[in-house]
Design a protein around this motif. Structure first.
Motif, PDB file in Angstrom:
ATOM      1  N   SER A  83       0.916  -1.310   0.513  1.00  0.00           N
ATOM      2  CA  SER A  83      -0.015   0.067  -0.087  1.00  0.00           C
ATOM      3  C   SER A  83       0.724   0.923  -0.151  1.00  0.00           C
ATOM      4  CB  SER A  83      -1.372   0.026   0.429  1.00  0.00           C
ATOM      5  OG  SER A  83      -0.071   0.018   2.308  1.00  0.00           O
ATOM      6  N   THR A  84       2.002   1.255   1.013  1.00  0.00           N
ATOM      7  CA  THR A  84       3.444   2.592   0.915  1.00  0.00           C
ATOM      8  C   THR A  84       3.121   2.704  -0.540  1.00  0.00           C
ATOM      9  OG1 THR A  84       3.768   2.450   3.499  1.00  0.00           O
ATOM     10  CG2 THR A  84       5.010   3.344   1.663  1.00  0.00           C
ATOM     11  N   ALA A  85       3.822   1.626  -1.469  1.00  0.00           N
ATOM     12  CA  ALA A  85       4.412   1.768  -2.747  1.00  0.00           C
ATOM     13  C   ALA A  85       3.195   2.533  -3.661  1.00  0.00           C
ATOM     14  CB  ALA A  85       5.021   0.492  -3.478  1.00  0.00           C
ATOM     15  N   ILE A  86       2.182   1.982  -3.641  1.00  0.00           N
ATOM     16  CA  ILE A  86       0.844   1.944  -4.569  1.00  0.00           C
ATOM     17  C   ILE A  86       1.056   3.848  -3.900  1.00  0.00           C
ATOM     18  CG2 ILE A  86      -1.703   2.192  -5.219  1.00  0.00           C
ATOM     19  CD1 ILE A  86      -1.481  -0.686  -4.334  1.00  0.00           C
ATOM     20  N   GLU A  87       1.228   4.201  -3.008  1.00  0.00           N
ATOM     21  CA  GLU A  87       0.941   5.483  -2.510  1.00  0.00           C
ATOM     22  C   GLU A  87       1.908   6.469  -2.931  1.00  0.00           C
ATOM     23  OE1 GLU A  87       0.801   8.173   1.948  1.00  0.00           O
ATOM     24  OE2 GLU A  87       0.650   6.210   1.965  1.00  0.00           O
ATOM     25  N   GLY A  88       2.934   6.148  -2.785  1.00  0.00           N
ATOM     26  CA  GLY A  88       4.747   6.708  -3.473  1.00  0.00           C
ATOM     27  C   GLY A  88       3.939   6.392  -4.782  1.00  0.00           C
ATOM     28  N   PHE A  89       3.705   5.851  -4.993  1.00  0.00           N
ATOM     29  CA  PHE A  89       4.138   5.727  -6.829  1.00  0.00           C
ATOM     30  C   PHE A  89       2.999   6.743  -7.364  1.00  0.00           C
ATOM     31  CE2 PHE A  89       1.947   4.753 -11.339  1.00  0.00           C
ATOM     32  CZ  PHE A  89       2.921   4.802 -12.246  1.00  0.00           C
ATOM     33  N   LEU A  90       1.569   6.661  -6.908  1.00  0.00           N
ATOM     34  CA  LEU A  90       0.536   8.661  -6.728  1.00  0.00           C
ATOM     35  C   LEU A  90       0.940   9.701  -6.674  1.00  0.00           C
ATOM     36  CD1 LEU A  90      -2.563   6.356  -5.813  1.00  0.00           C
ATOM     37  CD2 LEU A  90      -2.233   6.445  -7.978  1.00  0.00           C
ATOM     38  N   ILE A  91       2.143   9.413  -5.564  1.00  0.00           N
ATOM     39  CA  ILE A  91       2.067  11.011  -5.646  1.00  0.00           C
ATOM     40  C   ILE A  91       2.900  11.480  -6.314  1.00  0.00           C
ATOM     41  CG2 ILE A  91       3.685  11.866  -3.909  1.00  0.00           C
ATOM     42  CD1 ILE A  91       2.021  10.433  -1.065  1.00  0.00           C
ATOM     43  N   PHE A  92       4.364  10.187  -6.885  1.00  0.00           N
ATOM     44  CA  PHE A  92       5.366  10.813  -7.894  1.00  0.00           C
ATOM     45  C   PHE A  92       4.335  11.121  -9.334  1.00  0.00           C
ATOM     46  CE2 PHE A  92       8.294   9.649 -11.012  1.00  0.00           C
ATOM     47  CZ  PHE A  92       9.159   9.872 -10.501  1.00  0.00           C
ATOM     48  N   PHE A  93       3.489  10.323  -9.354  1.00  0.00           N
ATOM     49  CA  PHE A  93       2.954  10.313 -10.591  1.00  0.00           C
ATOM     50  C   PHE A  93       2.107  12.329 -10.453  1.00  0.00           C
ATOM     51  CE2 PHE A  93      -1.008  10.295 -13.066  1.00  0.00           C
ATOM     52  CZ  PHE A  93      -0.844  10.260 -14.114  1.00  0.00           C
ATOM     53  N   VAL A  94       1.645  11.954  -9.260  1.00  0.00           N
ATOM     54  CA  VAL A  94       1.046  13.701  -9.246  1.00  0.00           C
ATOM     55  C   VAL A  94       1.745  14.588  -9.288  1.00  0.00           C
ATOM     56  CG1 VAL A  94      -0.592  15.347  -7.512  1.00  0.00           C
ATOM     57  CG2 VAL A  94      -1.115  12.714  -8.181  1.00  0.00           C
ATOM     58  N   GLY A  95       3.209  14.819  -8.610  1.00  0.00           N
ATOM     59  CA  GLY A  95       4.440  15.647  -8.959  1.00  0.00           C
ATOM     60  C   GLY A  95       4.555  15.981 -10.241  1.00  0.00           C
ATOM     61  N   ILE A 195       6.669  16.702  -3.984  1.00  0.00           N
ATOM     62  CA  ILE A 195       5.979  16.133  -3.765  1.00  0.00           C
ATOM     63  C   ILE A 195       6.138  15.010  -4.539  1.00  0.00           C
ATOM     64  CG2 ILE A 195       3.689  14.972  -4.887  1.00  0.00           C
ATOM     65  CD1 ILE A 195       2.289  18.142  -5.191  1.00  0.00           C
ATOM     66  N   LEU A 196       7.264  15.081  -5.598  1.00  0.00           N
ATOM     67  CA  LEU A 196       7.844  14.317  -6.267  1.00  0.00           C
ATOM     68  C   LEU A 196       9.287  13.675  -5.405  1.00  0.00           C
ATOM     69  CD1 LEU A 196       9.227  15.478  -9.508  1.00  0.00           C
ATOM     70  CD2 LEU A 196       7.868  13.994  -9.267  1.00  0.00           C
ATOM     71  N   TYR A 197       9.425  13.992  -4.528  1.00  0.00           N
ATOM     72  CA  TYR A 197      10.603  13.641  -3.674  1.00  0.00           C
ATOM     73  C   TYR A 197      10.068  13.095  -2.493  1.00  0.00           C
ATOM     74  CZ  TYR A 197      13.777  13.481   0.895  1.00  0.00           C
ATOM     75  OH  TYR A 197      14.328  12.236   1.405  1.00  0.00           O
ATOM     76  N   THR A 198       9.153  12.742  -2.818  1.00  0.00           N
ATOM     77  CA  THR A 198       8.132  12.428  -1.221  1.00  0.00           C
ATOM     78  C   THR A 198       7.686  11.381  -2.136  1.00  0.00           C
ATOM     79  OG1 THR A 198       7.186  14.757   0.022  1.00  0.00           O
ATOM     80  CG2 THR A 198       6.058  12.208   0.715  1.00  0.00           C
ATOM     81  N   GLY A 199       7.349  10.660  -2.598  1.00  0.00           N
ATOM     82  CA  GLY A 199       6.846   9.800  -3.312  1.00  0.00           C
ATOM     83  C   GLY A 199       8.433   9.261  -3.581  1.00  0.00           C
ATOM     84  N   LEU A 200       8.964   9.851  -4.071  1.00  0.00           N
ATOM     85  CA  LEU A 200      10.147   8.931  -4.773  1.00  0.00           C
ATOM     86  C   LEU A 200      10.327   8.110  -2.489  1.00  0.00           C
ATOM     87  CD1 LEU A 200      12.141  10.870  -6.333  1.00  0.00           C
ATOM     88  CD2 LEU A 200      11.277   8.674  -7.105  1.00  0.00           C
ATOM     89  N   LYS A 201      10.669   8.841  -1.950  1.00  0.00           N
ATOM     90  CA  LYS A 201      11.052   8.364  -0.921  1.00  0.00           C
ATOM     91  C   LYS A 201       9.928   7.124   0.297  1.00  0.00           C
ATOM     92  CE  LYS A 201      12.189   9.980   4.302  1.00  0.00           C
ATOM     93  NZ  LYS A 201      12.554  10.793   4.652  1.00  0.00           N
ATOM     94  N   LEU A 202       9.241   7.506   0.068  1.00  0.00           N
ATOM     95  CA  LEU A 202       8.227   6.325  -0.439  1.00  0.00           C
ATOM     96  C   LEU A 202       8.268   4.953  -1.011  1.00  0.00           C
ATOM     97  CD1 LEU A 202       4.232   7.947   0.210  1.00  0.00           C
ATOM     98  CD2 LEU A 202       5.565   6.658   1.924  1.00  0.00           C
ATOM     99  N   LEU A 203       8.195   5.208  -2.222  1.00  0.00           N
ATOM    100  CA  LEU A 203       8.644   3.807  -2.992  1.00  0.00           C
ATOM    101  C   LEU A 203      10.107   3.385  -2.608  1.00  0.00           C
ATOM    102  CD1 LEU A 203       8.299   4.894  -6.441  1.00  0.00           C
ATOM    103  CD2 LEU A 203       6.731   3.138  -5.244  1.00  0.00           C
ATOM    104  N   ARG A 204      10.891   4.137  -2.094  1.00  0.00           N
ATOM    105  CA  ARG A 204      11.976   3.585  -1.479  1.00  0.00           C
ATOM    106  C   ARG A 204      12.266   2.818  -0.518  1.00  0.00           C
ATOM    107  NH1 ARG A 204      15.620   1.100   0.459  1.00  0.00           N
ATOM    108  NH2 ARG A 204      17.945   1.563   0.737  1.00  0.00           N
ATOM    109  N   ASN A 205      11.053   3.320   0.724  1.00  0.00           N
ATOM    110  CA  ASN A 205      10.452   2.419   1.598  1.00  0.00           C
ATOM    111  C   ASN A 205      10.252   1.378   2.186  1.00  0.00           C
ATOM    112  OD1 ASN A 205      12.128   4.667   2.968  1.00  0.00           O
ATOM    113  ND2 ASN A 205      10.465   5.291   3.766  1.00  0.00           N
ATOM    114  N   ALA A 206       8.677   1.292   0.604  1.00  0.00           N
ATOM    115  CA  ALA A 206       8.419   0.300   0.365  1.00  0.00           C
ATOM    116  C   ALA A 206       8.863  -1.419  -0.320  1.00  0.00           C
ATOM    117  CB  ALA A 206       7.223   0.856  -0.363  1.00  0.00           C
ATOM    118  N   ILE A 207       9.536  -0.830  -1.093  1.00  0.00           N
ATOM    119  CA  ILE A 207      10.811  -1.787  -1.395  1.00  0.00           C
ATOM    120  C   ILE A 207      11.373  -2.636  -1.146  1.00  0.00           C
ATOM    121  CG2 ILE A 207      12.679  -1.568  -3.460  1.00  0.00           C
ATOM    122  CD1 ILE A 207      11.120   0.352  -5.070  1.00  0.00           C
ATOM    123  N   ALA A 208      12.076  -1.439   0.324  1.00  0.00           N
ATOM    124  CA  ALA A 208      13.186  -1.514   0.981  1.00  0.00           C
ATOM    125  C   ALA A 208      12.424  -3.201   2.372  1.00  0.00           C
ATOM    126  CB  ALA A 208      13.443  -0.976   2.263  1.00  0.00           C
TER     127      ALA A 208
END
Length: 337
Positions: A83-95, A195-208
């Motif tokens: 769910s965090t990965a999905i949220e991160g991707f959406l945030i990055f896309f919006v950015g 927003i782009l930074y936040t999305g990438l950070k969430l994606l990074r944490n989710a993948i980890a």
């Protein structure tokens, strides 16, 4: 607090976050309509992601709270990383969307178009910032207390949204004072970058989390606690690994005990280690311990001074550092500090 009550509280707060996100989205949308501000439009689109994130969080809470079954022997906690990965991707896309939209619409600002009713925009955006910060603070506090990763992520997201909104409010105040129309698209670009930074950070944490990446902070916390509770029969601890399944933890380790211990005595030490671990991290810890027998080389750091089988002199007590307890080598003597 019992686990069922914690889950109920977490789920209830996540529902509040979801419904408040809907209300704030429409407030920001109305504010953008009456002001025509690009920066407010950017914040409104980001709030729409909050709605999606809130819904994903609700689904995640429900699935992660399901009990273990034959198909999921470690539980359903990994859904929180998904769910965090999905949220991160959406945030990055919006950015990206906001960034592109700003450059497309910036041509309208070349003609010096004045943005109307900025005082309304300043007031309404300040109101949404206060609500978001309060919810974010509450979500982080309860999330840390109950070990709810999804709630912590939601709280951090709301806090970031608050800081971004405050930045927009400051920009609107400057725009209202200076009448410099270029301030608005500049704020929008800065905001989209955040927003782009936040999305990438969430994606990074989710993948980890999905890849079971080495959690240095958590292992260090565990090593410090085990040093405090170290028993004289716990001669060596190594090959320690921690895997997170949402708010649940699965701990694997090798514990070296005296070679003359029988199965019952060794099992007693395992139970003590399990109990101490659960006291620190709660009942959601699942500990798997492999027992090793000591050798003569372990005498140099064995704390059992009454051992009749000691072959070497004990020079100094050792400290179980992060490197030592995560060492994968079996029964390897540790150098004395």
């Amino acid at each position: 607090m019992e686990d069922s009550k914690k889950i109920k509280l977490n789920f209830g707060l996540q529902k509040i976050i979801f419904f408040v996100a809907i209300v704030l989205f429409f407030i920001k949308l109305i504010t953008w309509y009456i002001t025509s501000s690009l920066s407010i439009f950017s914040d409104a689109i980001e709030s729409f992601i909050n709605i999606i994130s809130g819904f994903i969080g609700l689904c995640s809470f429900y699935i992660s709270s399901l009990p273990k079954d034959n198909n999921h022997p470690y539980g359903h906690g990994k859904i929180e990383f998904i769910s965090t990965a999905i949220e991160g991707f959406l945030i990055f896309f919006v950015g990206i969307t906001i960034f592109i939209n700003t450059f497309i619409r910036v041509k309208y600002h070349m003609y010096g178009i004045f943005l109307p009713k900025l005082d309304y925009g300043i007031f309404l955006m300040s109101f949404t910032a206060i609500i978001n910060y309060f919810l974010g603070f509450l979500a982080c506090k309860i999330g840390h207390k109950n070990g709810a990763l999804t709630l912590i992520a939601s709280g951090k997201h709301l806090k970031i949204d608050t800081y971004s909104t405050l930045g927009i409010v400051i920009g609107l105040i400057l725009l209202n004072i200076t009448k410099c129309i270029w301030i608005d698209p500049i704020i929008s670009i800065i905001f989209s970058s955040v927003i782009l930074y936040t999305g990438l950070k969430l994606l990074r944490n989710a993948i980890a989390g999905i890849m079971d990446e080495y959690d240095k902070k958590l292992l260090k916390k565990l090593s410090l606690y085990l040093n405090e509770k170290k028993d004289i029969y716990w001669i060596d601890l190594h090959h320690l690994k921690v895997i997170k399944y949402g708010s649940a933890l699965h701990v694997d380790c090798h514990l070296t005990v005296p070679w003359f211990f029988n199965i019952k005595e060794a099992n007693h030490e395992v139970k003590k280690l399990t109990q101490f671990t659960e006291e620190k991290f709660g009942s959601k810890v699942e500990l798997s311990v492999h027992v090793d027998a000591c050798s003569n080389n372990h005498c140099i750091f064995c704390l059992n001074h009454f051992c009749q089988g000691r072959k070497k002199f004990f020079p100094k007590k050792i400290f179980w550092t992060l490197d030592k307890i995560s060492n994968s080598k079996k029964n390897t003597p540790i150098k004395v500090d």
